[in-house]
Design an enzyme around this catalytic site. Structure first.
Site, PDB file in Angstrom:
ATOM      1  N   GLU A  80      -3.387   0.228  -9.050  1.00 32.88           N
ATOM      2  CA  GLU A  80      -2.350   0.865  -9.622  1.00 32.88           C
ATOM      3  C   GLU A  80      -1.471  -0.001 -10.054  1.00 32.88           C
ATOM      4  O   GLU A  80      -0.745  -0.776  -9.095  1.00 32.88           O
ATOM      5  CB  GLU A  80      -1.755   1.549  -8.239  1.00 32.88           C
ATOM      6  CG  GLU A  80      -3.141   3.163  -7.789  1.00 32.88           C
ATOM      7  CD  GLU A  80      -2.659   3.857  -6.627  1.00 32.88           C
ATOM      8  OE1 GLU A  80      -3.290   5.045  -6.462  1.00 32.88           O
ATOM      9  OE2 GLU A  80      -1.922   3.334  -5.663  1.00 32.88           O
TER      10      GLU A  80
ATOM     11  N   SER B 151       0.771  -1.224  -0.415  1.00 38.35           N
ATOM     12  CA  SER B 151      -0.227  -0.382  -0.072  1.00 38.35           C
ATOM     13  C   SER B 151       0.849   1.528  -0.107  1.00 38.35           C
ATOM     14  O   SER B 151       0.804   2.424  -0.607  1.00 38.35           O
ATOM     15  CB  SER B 151      -0.967   0.018   1.055  1.00 38.35           C
ATOM     16  OG  SER B 151      -0.555  -0.360   1.897  1.00 38.35           O
TER      17      SER B 151
ATOM     18  N   ASN C 118      -3.547   6.011  -1.854  1.00 43.79           N
ATOM     19  CA  ASN C 118      -2.923   6.157  -0.314  1.00 43.79           C
ATOM     20  C   ASN C 118      -2.039   7.954  -0.479  1.00 43.79           C
ATOM     21  O   ASN C 118      -2.969   8.412   1.850  1.00 43.79           O
ATOM     22  CB  ASN C 118      -2.239   4.776  -0.011  1.00 43.79           C
ATOM     23  CG  ASN C 118      -3.157   3.877  -0.040  1.00 43.79           C
ATOM     24  OD1 ASN C 118      -4.191   3.842   0.451  1.00 43.79           O
ATOM     25  ND2 ASN C 118      -2.268   2.345   0.183  1.00 43.79           N
TER      26      ASN C 118
ATOM     27  N   HIS D  94      -1.089  -2.632  -7.233  1.00 47.90           N
ATOM     28  CA  HIS D  94      -2.092  -1.844  -5.447  1.00 47.90           C
ATOM     29  C   HIS D  94      -3.215  -2.219  -6.167  1.00 47.90           C
ATOM     30  O   HIS D  94      -4.036  -1.792  -7.038  1.00 47.90           O
ATOM     31  CB  HIS D  94      -1.762  -1.086  -6.130  1.00 47.90           C
ATOM     32  CG  HIS D  94      -1.590  -0.847  -4.668  1.00 47.90           C
ATOM     33  ND1 HIS D  94      -2.647   0.764  -3.584  1.00 47.90           N
ATOM     34  CD2 HIS D  94      -2.114  -0.975  -3.140  1.00 47.90           C
ATOM     35  CE1 HIS D  94      -2.978   1.115  -2.793  1.00 47.90           C
ATOM     36  NE2 HIS D  94      -2.919  -0.387  -2.086  1.00 47.90           N
TER      37      HIS D  94
HETATM   38  N1  CAA Z   1     -16.241  -9.094  -1.892  1.00 44.32           N
HETATM   39  C1  CAA Z   1     -17.286  -9.539  -2.750  1.00 44.32           C
HETATM   40  N2  CAA Z   1     -18.265  -8.580  -3.305  1.00 44.32           N
HETATM   41  C2  CAA Z   1     -18.517  -7.593  -2.255  1.00 44.32           C
HETATM   42  C3  CAA Z   1     -17.417  -7.652  -0.819  1.00 44.32           C
HETATM   43  C4  CAA Z   1     -16.528  -8.523  -0.623  1.00 44.32           C
HETATM   44  N3  CAA Z   1     -15.026  -8.418   0.345  1.00 44.32           N
HETATM   45  N4  CAA Z   1     -18.031  -6.218  -0.653  1.00 44.32           N
HETATM   46  C5  CAA Z   1     -19.130  -5.698  -1.007  1.00 44.32           C
HETATM   47  N5  CAA Z   1     -18.899  -6.923  -2.013  1.00 44.32           N
HETATM   48  C6  CAA Z   1     -20.479  -5.960  -3.002  1.00 44.32           C
HETATM   49  C7  CAA Z   1     -21.759  -7.183  -2.671  1.00 44.32           C
HETATM   50  O1  CAA Z   1     -22.112  -8.424  -2.873  1.00 44.32           O
HETATM   51  C8  CAA Z   1     -22.817  -5.879  -3.047  1.00 44.32           C
HETATM   52  O2  CAA Z   1     -22.548  -6.076  -4.487  1.00 44.32           O
HETATM   53  P1  CAA Z   1     -23.861  -5.715  -5.111  1.00 44.32           P
HETATM   54  O3  CAA Z   1     -24.191  -4.180  -5.492  1.00 44.32           O
HETATM   55  O4  CAA Z   1     -23.632  -7.033  -7.078  1.00 44.32           O
HETATM   56  O5  CAA Z   1     -24.987  -6.807  -4.700  1.00 44.32           O
HETATM   57  C9  CAA Z   1     -21.917  -4.407  -3.504  1.00 44.32           C
HETATM   58  O6  CAA Z   1     -20.357  -5.252  -3.040  1.00 44.32           O
HETATM   59  C10 CAA Z   1     -22.053  -3.300  -2.335  1.00 44.32           C
HETATM   60  O7  CAA Z   1     -21.939  -4.151  -1.515  1.00 44.32           O
HETATM   61  P2  CAA Z   1     -23.160  -3.910   0.273  1.00 44.32           P
HETATM   62  O8  CAA Z   1     -24.496  -3.621  -0.564  1.00 44.32           O
HETATM   63  O9  CAA Z   1     -22.780  -4.753   0.952  1.00 44.32           O
HETATM   64  O10 CAA Z   1     -22.307  -2.989   0.693  1.00 44.32           O
HETATM   65  P3  CAA Z   1     -21.978  -1.142   0.366  1.00 44.32           P
HETATM   66  O11 CAA Z   1     -22.903  -0.972  -0.634  1.00 44.32           O
HETATM   67  O12 CAA Z   1     -22.183  -0.721   1.431  1.00 44.32           O
HETATM   68  O13 CAA Z   1     -20.819  -1.323  -0.986  1.00 44.32           O
HETATM   69  C11 CAA Z   1     -18.697  -0.804  -0.145  1.00 44.32           C
HETATM   70  C12 CAA Z   1     -19.638  -1.281   0.226  1.00 44.32           C
HETATM   71  C13 CAA Z   1     -17.981  -1.580  -1.919  1.00 44.32           C
HETATM   72  C14 CAA Z   1     -17.278  -1.337   1.253  1.00 44.32           C
HETATM   73  C15 CAA Z   1     -18.367   0.480  -0.278  1.00 44.32           C
HETATM   74  O14 CAA Z   1     -18.396   0.984   1.236  1.00 44.32           O
HETATM   75  C16 CAA Z   1     -16.976   1.464  -0.433  1.00 44.32           C
HETATM   76  O15 CAA Z   1     -16.778   1.305  -1.883  1.00 44.32           O
HETATM   77  N6  CAA Z   1     -16.475   2.033   0.051  1.00 44.32           N
HETATM   78  C17 CAA Z   1     -15.404   2.508  -0.142  1.00 44.32           C
HETATM   79  C18 CAA Z   1     -14.553   1.582   0.118  1.00 44.32           C
HETATM   80  C19 CAA Z   1     -12.727   1.617  -0.271  1.00 44.32           C
HETATM   81  O16 CAA Z   1     -12.497   3.509  -0.442  1.00 44.32           O
HETATM   82  N7  CAA Z   1     -12.100   0.793  -0.445  1.00 44.32           N
HETATM   83  C20 CAA Z   1     -10.393   1.424  -0.762  1.00 44.32           C
HETATM   84  C21 CAA Z   1     -10.154   1.233   0.847  1.00 44.32           C
HETATM   85  S1  CAA Z   1      -7.899   1.749   0.329  1.00 44.32           S
HETATM   86  C22 CAA Z   1      -7.355   0.637   0.327  1.00 44.32           C
HETATM   87  O17 CAA Z   1      -7.914  -0.555  -0.024  1.00 44.32           O
HETATM   88  C23 CAA Z   1      -5.565   0.242  -0.059  1.00 44.32           C
HETATM   89  C24 CAA Z   1      -5.250   0.261   0.679  1.00 44.32           C
HETATM   90  O18 CAA Z   1      -3.690   0.302   0.348  1.00 44.32           O
HETATM   91  C25 CAA Z   1      -5.257   0.372   2.184  1.00 44.32           C
END
Ligand code: CAA
Length: 298
Positions: A152, A119, A190, A140
């Site tokens: 990325e 990350s 990030n 990434h």
């Molecule tokens: N695996 C597979 N599918 C998943 C999942 C997982 N772990 N989590 C959620 N989903 C899918 C669900 O099945 C659902 O799909 P459908 O719409 O096709 O039914 C969809 O994603 C939406 O999920 P939910 O309805 O359960 O929940 P939500 O609408 O609240 O979305 C979320 C959840 C996708 C996590 C959303 O809140 C989101 O996009 N959050 C921001 C996440 C983000 O910013 N991530 C980047 C973090 S930084 C990083 O990762 C970098 C690093 O190096 C640390």
């Protein structure tokens, strides 16, 4: 070069998410548990995640079985010997990653692309311990990997253009929307997201708003799917603290140092969703603000 066989080292949240994405796109995947021992838990976690998607009616059972059938689980690193691409997704510790890259050079073919899902750590530092450096890069992914479109592609100091282009093609083939970024600490996302979360924590410390208030503001006012505290808890507070420290150690600007509240939560083992408590307490539904944070922590 066509990438048909993918080796993934590390079966944590990211490793399994990347395995899911690659197998769903028809690639054969070798998922290696980074620490020796049974792979049952990793296999069960991937199976459970896929079953949830089937239950939601977004995938049929046959596709789930086909995905599981394309992933071989092992705790033996040498199993990636025939892979076209290896993606390491082990702990964020530069010394451990360097040792892994050194070993992978001895295991893999000369033309295998060796990549890191780090990350914030320097891909160039991992490249530096390798002899054949042009095939080293960063890939990434974002959490949850099956959902987030971005990858990325990290262009480290001596990565060849050919490898960058092969990775770009591969990312598109597996349904991702990649961006090529030079190897700088935190890359693009990030480097922007980490100070954003740190600023939200400082805002909380100053009493500007509550955890729920600040989260609500960023969702309703900026269209973010999660507020900064929900996001930090989702990523894991230990990971956020480590990203902050890595950026701070690079730029040596106080603005990037982890705030007191983040340090305290990590010291107490409140790491967010994965431990059941972070900025929120997940033992309640819906989660409530962590009551520890209702009084000043400074
Ligand atoms: N695996 C597979 N599918 C998943 C999942 C997982 N772990 N989590 C959620 N989903 C899918 C669900 O099945 C659902 O799909 P459908 O719409 O096709 O039914 C969809 O994603 C939406 O999920 P939910 O309805 O359960 O929940 P939500 O609408 O609240 O979305 C979320 C959840 C996708 C996590 C959303 O809140 C989101 O996009 N959050 C921001 C996440 C983000 O910013 N991530 C980047 C973090 S930084 C990083 O990762 C970098 C690093 O190096 C640390």
């Amino acid at each position: 070069m066509a990438i048909n066989n993918v080796g993934i080292i590390g079966c944590g949240t990211m490793g399994l998410g990347i395995a899911h994405v690659c197998a769903q796109a028809g690639r054969q995947v070798v998922a290696v548990k980074a620490t020796p021992g049974s792979t049952d838990k990793a296999q069960a976690t991937l199976d459970k995640g896929l079953a949830r998607i089937v239950d939601r009616g977004k995938m049929d059972a046959a596709e789930k079985d086909a995905i599981m059938g394309r992933v071989t689980f092992t705790d033996n690193e040498s199993a990636v010997a025939d892979c076209d691409l290896v993606i390491e997704s082990i702990i964020e510790d530069i010394a451990t990653k360097k040792e892994l890259f050194r070993r992978l050079e001895g295991i893999c073919r000369e033309d295998t692309m060796l990549t890191s899902n780090t990350s914030t750590l320097s891909v160039t530092a991992m490249m530096a311990v390798c002899n054949k450096r042009d095939r080293i890069a960063g890939l990434h992914f974002f959490n949850p990997a099956p959902v987030m479109k971005l990858v990325e592609i990290i262009h480290a100091f001596e990565t060849s253009e050919k490898v960058i282009q092969d990775l770009n093609t591969f990312c598109k083939e597996i349904g991702k929307d990649p961006v090529i970024v030079q190897d700088t600490t935190g890359f693009i996302v990030n480097r922007l997201l980490t100070p954003y979360m740190l600023n939200a924590i400082r805002m909380l410390e100053r009493g500007t708003g509550t955890i729920e208030g600040i989260d609500h503001a960023m969702m309703a006012g900026a269209g973010h799917p999660m507020g900064p505290f929900q996001l930090a808890d989702y990523i894991g507070l230990d990971v956020v603290e480590a990203m902050s420290m890595n950026i701070f150690m690079d730029v040596r600007h106080e603005h990037h140092a982890p705030p007191h509240t983040l340090n305290r939560l990590v010291q107490l083992g409140y790491l967010g969703r994965k431990t059941g408590k972070g900025f929120y307490d997940y033992s309640q539904r819906p989660p409530v603000q962590n009551p520890l944070l209702s009084r000043p922590v400074v």
